[in-house]
Design a protein around this motif. Structure first.
Motif, PDB file in Angstrom:
ATOM      1  N   ILE A  60      38.629  25.208  28.884  1.00 30.21           N
ATOM      2  CA  ILE A  60      37.587  26.238  28.860  1.00 30.21           C
ATOM      3  C   ILE A  60      37.301  26.718  30.284  1.00 30.21           C
ATOM      4  O   ILE A  60      37.132  27.921  30.537  1.00 30.21           O
ATOM      5  N   SER A  61      37.298  25.788  31.216  1.00 30.32           N
ATOM      6  CA  SER A  61      37.147  26.147  32.627  1.00 30.32           C
ATOM      7  C   SER A  61      38.179  27.193  33.038  1.00 30.32           C
ATOM      8  O   SER A  61      37.845  28.219  33.637  1.00 30.32           O
ATOM      9  N   GLY A  62      39.432  26.872  32.728  1.00 30.93           N
ATOM     10  CA  GLY A  62      40.515  27.771  33.096  1.00 30.93           C
ATOM     11  C   GLY A  62      40.393  29.126  32.425  1.00 30.93           C
ATOM     12  O   GLY A  62      40.783  30.152  32.994  1.00 30.93           O
ATOM     13  N   ALA A  63      39.828  29.126  31.210  1.00 31.66           N
ATOM     14  CA  ALA A  63      39.644  30.396  30.510  1.00 31.66           C
ATOM     15  C   ALA A  63      38.708  31.312  31.314  1.00 31.66           C
ATOM     16  O   ALA A  63      38.952  32.519  31.438  1.00 31.66           O
ATOM     17  N   PHE A  64      37.641  30.722  31.879  1.00 29.63           N
ATOM     18  CA  PHE A  64      36.724  31.536  32.680  1.00 29.63           C
ATOM     19  C   PHE A  64      37.450  32.135  33.891  1.00 29.63           C
ATOM     20  O   PHE A  64      37.302  33.314  34.191  1.00 29.63           O
ATOM     21  N   ALA A  65      38.247  31.299  34.581  1.00 35.62           N
ATOM     22  CA  ALA A  65      38.953  31.805  35.762  1.00 35.62           C
ATOM     23  C   ALA A  65      40.009  32.825  35.374  1.00 35.62           C
ATOM     24  O   ALA A  65      40.201  33.839  36.060  1.00 35.62           O
ATOM     25  N   GLY A  66      40.702  32.568  34.262  1.00 38.09           N
ATOM     26  CA  GLY A  66      41.704  33.522  33.795  1.00 38.09           C
ATOM     27  C   GLY A  66      41.062  34.852  33.436  1.00 38.09           C
ATOM     28  O   GLY A  66      41.594  35.933  33.740  1.00 38.09           O
ATOM     29  N   LEU A  67      39.876  34.776  32.818  1.00 40.71           N
ATOM     30  CA  LEU A  67      39.134  35.997  32.479  1.00 40.71           C
ATOM     31  C   LEU A  67      38.768  36.754  33.751  1.00 40.71           C
ATOM     32  O   LEU A  67      38.815  37.995  33.792  1.00 40.71           O
ATOM     33  N   ALA A  68      38.423  36.019  34.809  1.00 43.83           N
ATOM     34  CA  ALA A  68      38.109  36.669  36.082  1.00 43.83           C
ATOM     35  C   ALA A  68      39.301  37.496  36.551  1.00 43.83           C
ATOM     36  O   ALA A  68      39.155  38.657  36.946  1.00 43.83           O
ATOM     37  N   GLY A  69      40.495  36.887  36.488  1.00 43.61           N
ATOM     38  CA  GLY A  69      41.695  37.616  36.902  1.00 43.61           C
ATOM     39  C   GLY A  69      41.944  38.832  36.021  1.00 43.61           C
ATOM     40  O   GLY A  69      42.285  39.920  36.503  1.00 43.61           O
ATOM     41  N   ALA A  70      41.751  38.655  34.730  1.00 42.04           N
ATOM     42  CA  ALA A  70      41.988  39.748  33.792  1.00 42.04           C
ATOM     43  C   ALA A  70      41.056  40.914  34.065  1.00 42.04           C
ATOM     44  O   ALA A  70      41.484  42.073  34.142  1.00 42.04           O
ATOM     45  N   LEU A  71      39.765  40.609  34.236  1.00 41.69           N
ATOM     46  CA  LEU A  71      38.788  41.694  34.417  1.00 41.69           C
ATOM     47  C   LEU A  71      39.007  42.413  35.745  1.00 41.69           C
ATOM     48  O   LEU A  71      38.831  43.622  35.836  1.00 41.69           O
ATOM     49  N   ASP A  72      39.395  41.666  36.783  1.00 37.80           N
ATOM     50  CA  ASP A  72      39.702  42.335  38.050  1.00 37.80           C
ATOM     51  C   ASP A  72      40.863  43.304  37.865  1.00 37.80           C
ATOM     52  O   ASP A  72      40.837  44.438  38.347  1.00 37.80           O
ATOM     53  N   MET A  73      41.874  42.828  37.147  1.00 39.83           N
ATOM     54  CA  MET A  73      43.086  43.634  36.992  1.00 39.83           C
ATOM     55  C   MET A  73      42.820  44.901  36.174  1.00 39.83           C
ATOM     56  O   MET A  73      43.181  45.999  36.601  1.00 39.83           O
ATOM     57  N   VAL A  74      42.176  44.754  35.024  1.00 40.97           N
ATOM     58  CA  VAL A  74      41.991  45.943  34.168  1.00 40.97           C
ATOM     59  C   VAL A  74      40.677  46.647  34.477  1.00 40.97           C
ATOM     60  O   VAL A  74      40.432  47.739  33.972  1.00 40.97           O
ATOM     61  N   GLY A  75      39.830  46.024  35.322  1.00 37.35           N
ATOM     62  CA  GLY A  75      38.540  46.636  35.625  1.00 37.35           C
ATOM     63  C   GLY A  75      38.615  47.602  36.778  1.00 37.35           C
ATOM     64  O   GLY A  75      38.135  48.732  36.681  1.00 37.35           O
ATOM     65  N   TYR A  76      39.210  47.186  37.901  1.00 36.30           N
ATOM     66  CA  TYR A  76      39.228  48.113  39.034  1.00 36.30           C
ATOM     67  C   TYR A  76      40.447  48.001  39.942  1.00 36.30           C
ATOM     68  O   TYR A  76      40.772  48.925  40.668  1.00 36.30           O
ATOM     69  N   LEU A  77      41.186  46.851  39.922  1.00 33.56           N
ATOM     70  CA  LEU A  77      42.329  46.736  40.829  1.00 33.56           C
ATOM     71  C   LEU A  77      43.534  47.495  40.304  1.00 33.56           C
ATOM     72  O   LEU A  77      44.217  48.186  41.047  1.00 33.56           O
ATOM     73  N   TYR A  78      43.822  47.289  39.024  1.00 36.71           N
ATOM     74  CA  TYR A  78      44.941  47.892  38.288  1.00 36.71           C
ATOM     75  C   TYR A  78      46.300  47.399  38.773  1.00 36.71           C
ATOM     76  O   TYR A  78      47.269  47.370  38.020  1.00 36.71           O
TER      77      TYR A  78
END
Lengths: 410, 508
Positions: free
Chosen positions: A289-307
């Motif tokens: 579950i810990s890793g899920a939070f960090a993975g979500l962080a990467g996902a949101l950065d990628m599709v949120g504003y970094l692309y």
């Protein structure tokens, strides 16, 4: 006479001598309510200020400019139009905070189960990589499913990555600090290669063949912006997803049987086993579950504003590590993690924005954040020192602390 | 013992926030006497001794040493003045030798810098001989037993020329035999003119070793009495402030069907050594079966195998007629096994959890505590309120962390949880260890009540008194085997022999 109570924090030496790292830190975190994190911050800023002073600048000016650079002056001028600099700066601070909330939760959740997840950085990279891969692929999908698949896929990947450390701990007893650090390096070099020159995720643009940067994720995977302008790093709905993650974290920990098990194992695995709780299962689950939070962080950065992401970005990224400071400062609670994330988000953005060489040496600007972050971790890691100060304060003024727990009288 | 006073503490008062730990406490120590300081947990014994040892400053009162008023700012002042203290938890360095530990801090030196090992060992050996310590100076502390480690602590104090020795609950960590050895040493020290303050809450040993006894209750001196004429009953009354039933009153057992059955159980410990070797027994509804034995003879492994905390090598366990093969903790719980574990702080409770959460430790995952993984904290609190009242748990409410309770109340909390689950068989391991007289009385009565309710109760205890006063049948375990089975009326002597592996009939 009321029955004398045993004090949980009265003998830190004893507890520290026998306890695990996690037990020590949870011990220090029970001492002194919010006073200790606040004191930690003040002390860290004071020492950071001394560094600024040593370079011949006035730390008050520096901190004022950091404050304004982070857009926090917006709260004093909220009527300024959203196009204003303060509003833009604040949106950028919140964008940074989004990531830090999630990397902070990644540390906090494992902590509640008695483990120190140093691997947030690696889990974040895995999330970024998978999100980029999924976001670049399936380019002809419609918005909602594409973004959803990307986010879910990257989150699961982060979870699986951290799960390796959980499985190793549960089956072989390998310490999670060592294994997550090693997994960080594996993820680091893997991401470097994937985004690097000739790597599988490097851009397919023929004009940029030697640039070690990935393709942009498809428009259909990019999240809508809620504050600011799409394409100009506006604040995207990822921020709301991070807020939702805080609520999920709180509910999981405090309102579910899963959280009950996690906390029992975190405080006392022997008693948890006696209670009928499967300790190994919980170690694996909490790490995942810990890793899920960090993975979500990467996902949101990628599709949120970094692309897109590049080899150089991999080398400078620190968000996973700052997440440790965020969680420690936030005492591994949802509200605390939010506050810690906003603080460090503001510092990260505020020190890069609008600091003139009149108030700080340019070389020091970004590093000030890392100095303060390091000091925070150091102070909280040095729990014995803080406990000592805290307890001697109590010894010096025993009569005033009438509500404080009492040393066992016999 | 002479009448010469070596130490006098008069009118000592010490206040902690919200608690008066010592209130006008006085104690007089004569040369060469063993003076017991008796009181329940929280009576103020340790506070008084910490004041004497320079760890706390008294708010009022005076300390006179050999007639002269003294004031200690730290423990080193007290040591300087000839006061030595042996704490419950030893402060030894395991990887160093006995001699090195004894001289630590005041090492004999040769050539200016080097530790004079030979001289250290010689001096320690001399001291060991004088006082009959039977400790090898060259042995590593980690290789010697707890009883011997305690002697090293005493030698440390003597090496620093202590003539007043404070022993804080010294028998708490010892087996009965080791306790006897300690008493022998104390008698030797007494002959050599050393004065000893012996902190305890165990009536029997106080009556055995002390010359005079000072009883503290709630921070006040109740009385100082000579051993002659004192009885367990009189001391208990002074300690608790009311009449205490030391004997457990119970009817003859009215037994029913077999609820707990063990057949040819073999269990190994973590190092792979077989600790339980073919144990078989039955416990029927309505009886208390006691397992007597010296610590380390397989009791812990037996209990762990029964409750699913450790996997048995082979053998059969039946609870209420249901066969359990290598049960998990959960399966043992579901089969109707209750377990009051021997270490309530390590196993029995999550000290950071609230009372309500601790009460829910077994059942949090089922209705009414939760549904589909969602907890209902309100229901936990409701149940906790009920049980706190029913079992008279004092010192906190449903939201109080369990670690804030006193030992007796923690144990009541564990008992409340286990009994409220309505188990068919209840395993009580060391149920009263470290508890004071009042709490012991409560738990003993409760176990008998639960027996009368028709539960099968397996009592495992290192306290022979407890076994003898509660059990309807007694099994003796020695090196992992049941070496004796008796009715509740067997003599202490007979069991004592079997516990140390001497299978011999005591002539009636």
């Amino acid at each position: 006479m009321s029955e004398p109570k045993r004090d949980l924090v009265e003998s830190p030496e004893e507890a520290a001598a026998t306890g695990t790292l996690a037990a020590r830190i949870s011990l220090s975190q029970r001492a002194g309510g919010v006073a200790v994190p606040v004191a930690t911050i003040v002390l860290a800023f004071l020492i950071g200020g001394l560094v600024v002073l040593a370079t011949g600048h006035n730390p008050l000016d520096t901190y004022r400019d950091v404050f304004n650079g982070a857009g926090l002056n917006w709260f004093f001028h909220p009527t300024t139009s959203t196009q204003g600099a303060a509003a833009y700066n604040l949106s950028q601070t919140l964008l940074q905070s989004t990531t830090l909330i999630l990397t902070g939760l990644a540390v906090a959740f494992a902590f509640r189960c008695g483990m120190f997840n140093i691997g947030g950085q690696g889990q974040y990279f895995v999330g970024l990589v998978v999100a980029n891969w999924l976001g670049v692929s399936f380019a002809d999908m419609s918005l909602l499913p594409h973004a959803l698949i990307t986010i879910v896929g990257a989150t699961l990947a982060g979870a699986a990555w951290a799960g390796i450390a959980g499985v190793l701990k549960a089956t072989t007893g390998a310490h999670e600090v060592i294994s997550t650090i090693m997994l960080n390096w594996i993820a680091f070099y893997m991401a470097s290669w994937l985004f690097g020159d000739g790597g599988p995720l490097q851009t397919s643009d023929p004009t940029r063949q030697t640039v070690p940067i990935s393709n942009d994720v498809a428009r259909s995977a990019q999240l809508p912006v809620i504050w600011g302008t799409h394409g100009f790093q506006g604040l995207d709905i990822g921020f709301l997803i991070a807020i939702a993650a805080l609520v999920v974290f709180w509910a999981l920990i405090n309102r579910t049987t899963l959280g009950f098990e996690v906390r029992a194992v975190g405080f006392n695995p022997d008693a948890a086993a006696y209670g009928g709780i499967n300790v190994k299962k919980n170690l694996i689950r909490a790490m995942t579950i810990s890793g899920a939070f960090a993975g979500l962080a990467g996902a949101l950065d990628m599709v949120g504003y970094l692309y897109h992401y590049g080899q150089l970005d991999v080398q400078v990224s620190q968000v996973g590590f700052i997440g440790i400071a965020v969680a420690l400062l936030g005492r591994n609670t949802a509200v605390g993690t939010f506050l810690g994330a906003v603080l460090f988000g503001g510092l990260l953005y505020g020190t890069t924005q609008g600091l003139s060489s009149n108030v700080i040496q340019p070389e020091l600007a970004t590093n000030l954040t890392y100095i303060i972050q390091g000091l925070v971790v150091l102070f909280i890691g040095a729990d014995l020192l803080i406990l000592y100060v805290w307890n001697s304060r109590r010894r010096l003024r025993p009569r005033r602390a009438a509500r404080a727990p009492v040393k066992a009288a016999a | 013992m002479s009448d010469e006073l070596v130490l006098e503490m008069r009118g000592i008062r010490k206040e902690f926030p919200g608690v008066v730990a010592n209130d006008d406490v006085s104690i007089q120590l004569r040369r060469g006497e063993v003076h017991a300081l008796l009181g329940e947990n929280g009576a103020g014994k340790s506070t008084l001794m910490n004041i004497l040892y320079g760890l706390y400053r008294p708010d009022a009162g005076e300390i006179r040493l050999n007639g002269k008023p003294v004031s200690f700012a730290s423990a080193s002042d007290a040591i300087e003045a000839g006061i030595g203290m042996v704490h419950q938890h030893f402060m030894l360095i395991p990887v160093m030798t006995v001699a090195e530990n004894v001289v630590l801090g005041t090492e004999p030196v040769k050539d200016g810098v080097l530790l004079d090992e030979a001289s250290a060992e010689r001096r320690v050996a001399e001291m060991a001989k004088t006082f009959n310590f039977a400790v090898e100076p060259g042995a590593l502390v980690q290789d010697i037993g707890v009883g011997q480690q305690q002697r090293v602590e005493i030698m440390k104090a003597l090496y620093r020329n202590a003539d007043i020795l404070i022993l804080d609950e010294p028998t708490a960590v010892l087996t009965p035999q080791e306790a006897q050895d300690l008493f022998e040493i104390l008698r030797t020290l007494r002959r050599e003119g050393i004065s000893i303050i012996f902190i305890s809450h165990k009536l029997k040993e106080v009556l055995e070793i002390a010359d005079r006894i000072t009883v503290l209750r709630r921070g006040k001196t109740i009385e100082t009495v000579p051993r002659e004429g004192a009885t367990e009953e009189s001391l208990a009354r002074a300690m608790v402030g009311r009449e205490v039933l030391l004997r457990v009153e119970k009817q003859a057992a009215d037994t029913g069907e077999v609820l707990l059955e063990v057949e040819d159980l073999h269990v190994t410990d973590d190092r792979g050594i077989e600790k339980v070797r073919g144990v078989s027994f039955q416990v029927r509804a309505g009886e208390i079966v006691g397992i007597a034995g010296v610590d380390g003879n397989g009791q812990t492994e037996l209990i762990e195998a029964l409750t699913g905390l450790r996997r048995a090598e082979r053998g059969l366990i039946r609870v209420g007629g249901r066969e359990l093969h290598h049960p998990s903790t959960r399966e043992a719980l579901d089969a109707g096994l209750g377990h009051i574990p021997e270490d309530r702080q390590r196993r029995g409770l999550v000290l950071e959890f609230s009372l309500a959460e601790n009460i829910a430790l077994h059942d949090y995952a089922t209705l009414p505590d939760s549904k589909w993984g969602w907890l209902f904290p309100g229901r936990l609190v409701e149940r906790a309120k009920r049980l706190i009242q029913e079992f008279d748990v004092r010192g906190g409410g449903p939201f109080t962390p369990a670690g804030a309770l006193s030992g007796g109340n923690q144990q009541k909390l564990v008992a409340a949880r286990e009994i409220s689950r309505d188990p068919q068989a209840l395993i009580a391991a060391q149920p009263t260890r470290g508890l004071d007289v009042g709490a012991i009385e409560y738990l003993h009565r409760r176990l008998v009540t639960e027996r009368d309710e028709g539960r099968a109760i397996l009592l495992v205890s290192l306290e022979l008194d407890e076994i003898l006063s509660l059990s309807d049948r007694i099994l003796v375990i020695y090196e992992g085997e049941i070496v004796g089975e008796h009715g509740g009326d067997v003599s202490e002597e007979q069991i004592g022999f079997e516990m140390v592996g001497v299978a011999r009939e005591v002539p009636a």
